[in-house]
Each structure stands twice: as C-alpha cells, then as structure tokens.
Design an enzyme around this catalytic site. Structure first.
Site, PDB file in Angstrom:
ATOM      1  N   VAL A 157      18.438   4.723 -16.834  1.00 25.17           N
ATOM      2  CA  VAL A 157      17.755   3.473 -17.224  1.00 25.17           C
ATOM      3  C   VAL A 157      16.413   3.836 -17.862  1.00 25.17           C
ATOM      4  CG1 VAL A 157      16.818   1.265 -16.421  1.00 25.17           C
ATOM      5  CG2 VAL A 157      18.862   2.213 -15.332  1.00 25.17           C
ATOM      6  N   LYS A 229      22.905  -0.705 -17.587  1.00 29.37           N
ATOM      7  CA  LYS A 229      21.600  -0.477 -16.947  1.00 29.37           C
ATOM      8  C   LYS A 229      21.294  -1.592 -15.955  1.00 29.37           C
ATOM      9  CE  LYS A 229      20.102   2.236 -20.892  1.00 29.37           C
ATOM     10  NZ  LYS A 229      19.615   2.219 -22.264  1.00 29.37           N
TER      11      LYS A 229
HETATM   12  N1  LIG Z   1      21.519   4.303 -26.642  1.00 30.42           N
HETATM   13  C1  LIG Z   1      20.606   4.100 -25.567  1.00 30.42           C
HETATM   14  C2  LIG Z   1      20.095   5.425 -25.099  1.00 30.42           C
HETATM   15  C3  LIG Z   1      19.503   5.358 -23.774  1.00 30.42           C
HETATM   16  O1  LIG Z   1      20.103   4.940 -22.798  1.00 30.42           O
HETATM   17  C4  LIG Z   1      19.446   3.243 -26.040  1.00 30.42           C
HETATM   18  O2  LIG Z   1      19.324   3.070 -27.252  1.00 30.42           O
HETATM   19  O3  LIG Z   1      18.689   2.733 -25.191  1.00 30.42           O
END
Ligand SMILES: N[C@@H](CC=O)C(=O)O
Ligand SMILES: NC(=O)C1=CN([C@@H]2O[C@H](COP(=O)(O)OP(=O)(O)OC[C@H]3O[C@@H](n4cnc5c(N)ncnc54)[C@H](OP(=O)(O)O)[C@@H]3O)[C@@H](O)[C@H]2O)C=CC1
Length: 353
Positions: A157, A229
C-alpha cells in the site's frame, strides 16, 4: 554471518531494491547487525542464477541492464542456473524470499503459492505484490506464524510510504473509524498530466516508462489496484476480512478531457478516491473517481504522490502523504521490512505486519 535473500521476479522493484542494497551497504549492515547477501534470483524471462556463497550484485545489475537476461552472469564454481521460482524458494539457502512478481488481480497467483512454499520452508517473505495480502492474508499470516517466519507487506500500500506498520505501532488505543485516500500512483499521475493538457494515452505511456503502472495497466485504470489496497487496509488496520466483491469499484476509464475542464471551471479536480468506513462490525468500502473541491486536502496530492487519512476517535484525523509508486520508493518498502525483521529478532520480540 549474513542475511541471505532470494528474489522471485527481477523487474522494476526487484532491481530497485538491489540498487539500494548496493548503494547503502554500510548503513544496511549497521541497521541489520549483519550483511545482506543476495544468493538467488529467479525471473520468468530473465532466467535464474543461484550461488549459495552470494552473487555479485553490481555484476548482476550490469548484466541485466546490458543484456536483459541473467544468462551471461559468469558461471563460477558453485553457480547454478535454470532453477524455477519454486525450486529457488524451497532449495536455496535464502533466509528471506523477496517476492516481486506481477500482481495478478484475479487469482493472486503464482505469488500466493510462492508465499506458501516459503513459509512451509520456514523462510520469511517480503513482498510488494498485492495479490497474496489482498486475497489470502489470514491464511498466509497464520502459516508464517506457524513456521516462525515473517510476512512483510509494507510495500503493498503506497509503496515505501508507511501506511500499514505505522498505524499498528503508533495509533493503538484509537478506534480508526474511517480511512480515506488516494492509493494509486498511476491514475493520479494520469489525472494530473491530463489537467496539464497531456492526452490520456501519452500520460499512461509515460507512467509505464517510469515504472509506476502495473504489468497490465488495466488494473490501475479500472481501480482494481486501489481496491486491493483497500482490502489490505481493511484486513490489517481495521481487522475486517473484506473480499473483492465487498468493495464497490470504478476506475478512471470514463473520465474525459471535457470532464477535467468542467471540474476546473467549477473550482474542482478529479481524484480516484478510496474509502473504508466502519459501521459496527462491518466496513463499507469503495473506490471511485470524485470531483473534489480545491480546498479538500486530497486536491493538492498530485502526480504519483498518494495520501491516506486515518480518522481516529482520540486524536482525530492523521494524514500521511508520500510516494505511491516507483522503483526506489518501492524498493525501500522491502528494505524497511528487512530491517524490521532484524530489529525484532535482535530484541527477541514478535512481529507486527
Ligand atoms: N501501479 C501501482 C504501483 C503501486 O502499487 C500504482 O500506480 O500505484
Ligand atoms: N512498480 C511500482 O511502483 C510498484 C509495484 N508494486 C508491486 O510490486 C510487484 C513488482 O512490480 P514491478 O517490479 O513494477 O513489476 P515488473 O513487471 O517490472 O517485474 C515483475 C517481474 O517478475 C517477473 N515474473 C512474473 N512472473 C514470474 C514468475 N512466476 N516467476 C518469476 N518471475 C516472474 C516478470 O517477468 P515478465 O516480465 O516476463 O513477466 C518481471 O520481470 C508487483 O506485484 C507490483 O504490483 C507495488 C508497489 C509499487
């Protein structure tokens, strides 16, 4: 003595951690109380290399940069090549598995099996892969505990910005009634770039080049990455085991340049906002684009920066803002888990997330 690592996956984040380990070797030794040694790397395309006495990390990074593969890493006496991920996890002498393969938003695999194999072998896992933590948190943390291993997920996260261990270590005693924030760097970057006149496709291509986007960027755009998340925060911070079908989820695919202009004309701005609201024993969770007014603290969070607010009954709102994605930023999250393992072991304490 050294703490030995095996990397499963060696893309943006894996290489980010390797670069930090090289650059901060002395500081890492001081913090951990021992050297950190990479003994194995196994990647689906780049191939794999294992040496129980440790790999030359500078050489590994150089070879990968020049050739895109581990094949030309020198074949020294005890170097082995061609081991797949599960053999690497089970049969190398690594203490900790750094699981940095792609996040699969449907099944969480093969990362969930990688974690199961590591714990069954009594090895720690540190990972920024959201699949295992979002879909099998309860099972995997119980398995880790049963085998005396650690399941480090700080980077799942908001990359290296402290969002999981921080509330557990510093906010206990509060009832956290709501969590709200911007949890995806790629979409926030795209929305910011579109406000500045870039097209959606140009902005997405740049986010991919810079290593922010998921291997399949649909995950970012459709909101699934933020949804994962949200589930991890519900599990870890609120202690409520949500499933993907519990979260209403809408991404930014429908936001047009005209929508962005309309928001600007009204003194507002589009953000992909994630929310978790406690209602008794339940949590109402959502991810959706919102047109928020410019005096909302989230309105000033731009680019790949993310932010999270914990509504606490005793101290009120606590907000943390920081990197949401990136090579070094996420590499750091894994280092923070490794250092936490070493600190807790030194103190003879048990592990939080
Ligand atoms: N693709 C994700 C990478 C991190 O978790 C984002 O852009 O936040
Ligand atoms: N990039 C970021 O800013 C952040 C990323 N994360 C998460 O961290 C993880 C790693 O991200 P990132 O490094 O950017 O991703 P990348 O796609 O750059 O790297 C993943 C690597 O793992 C390899 N891989 C895929 N499947 C396997 C497998 N079964 N065994 C071994 N290797 C495999 C990939 O090979 P191939 O290319 O052939 O598929 C690739 O080299 C992801 O789960 C992501 O969601 C979390 C926070 C931020």
């Amino acid at each position: 003595m050294a703490h030995k690592l095996a990397f499963i996956g060696f893309g943006t984040v894996g290489q980010g951690l390797a670069e930090i380990l090289l650059r901060k070797q002395q500081l890492v030794r001081q913090e951990m109380g021992e050297d950190v040694q990479v003994v194995a790397i196994s990647d689906a395309i780049k191939g794999s290399v294992y040496n129980p006495d440790g790999l030359d990390l500078a050489l590994v990074l150089d070879v990968v940069k020049r050739t895109g593969s581990l094949e030309s890493y020198p074949d020294e006496r005890s170097t082995q090549k061609g081991w797949d991920s599960l053999k690497t996890i089970r049969e190398t002498n690594a203490d900790t598995i750094v699981e940095v393969t792609f996040t699969n938003v449907r099944t969480g695999q093969p990362a969930i099996d990688h974690c199961r194999a590591a714990f069954a072998a009594g090895k720690n896992v540190v990972t920024s892969n959201k699949g295992p933590a979002a879909l099998q948190y309860a099972e995997l943390s119980a398995l880790a505990q049963e085998h005396g291993a650690y399941f480090g997920i700080e980077g799942t996260v908001m990359s290296g910005t402290p969002t999981l261990r921080m509330p557990l270590l510093t906010l206990p005693g509060n009832d956290i009634t709501e969590i709200r924030g911007i949890f995806n760097g790629t979409t926030n970057y795209i929305l910011t770039c579109m406000e500045r006149g870039m097209t959606y496709h140009e902005a997405l291509a740049r986010a991919q080049q810079l290593g922010y986007a998921e291997a399949d960027p649909t995950s970012d755009i459709e909101g699934y990455d933020a949804m994962y998340k949200v589930i991890i925060l519900a599990n870890v911070v609120m202690g409520v085991p949500l499933q993907p079908h519990d979260v209403t989820c809408r991404g930014i695919a429908d936001i047009t340049p005209a929508d962005i202009q309309r928001a600007g004309a009204q003194g507002k701005r589009w953000k992909l906002v994630s929310r978790l609201v406690k209602r008794g024993a339940d949590v109402i969770a959502s991810v959706a684009p919102e047109m928020i007014s410019l005096d909302d603290p989230l309105a000033s969070v731009s680019g790949t920066t993310n932010a999270i607010t914990y509504e606490c009954d005793l101290i009120g709102p606590v907000t943390v803002m920081g990197a949401g994605a990136g090579r070094t930023e996420t590499g750091f999250s894994l280092l923070s888990d490794l250092i936490y393992i070493a600190h807790q072991a030194k103190r003879g304490h048990g592990m939080l997330v």
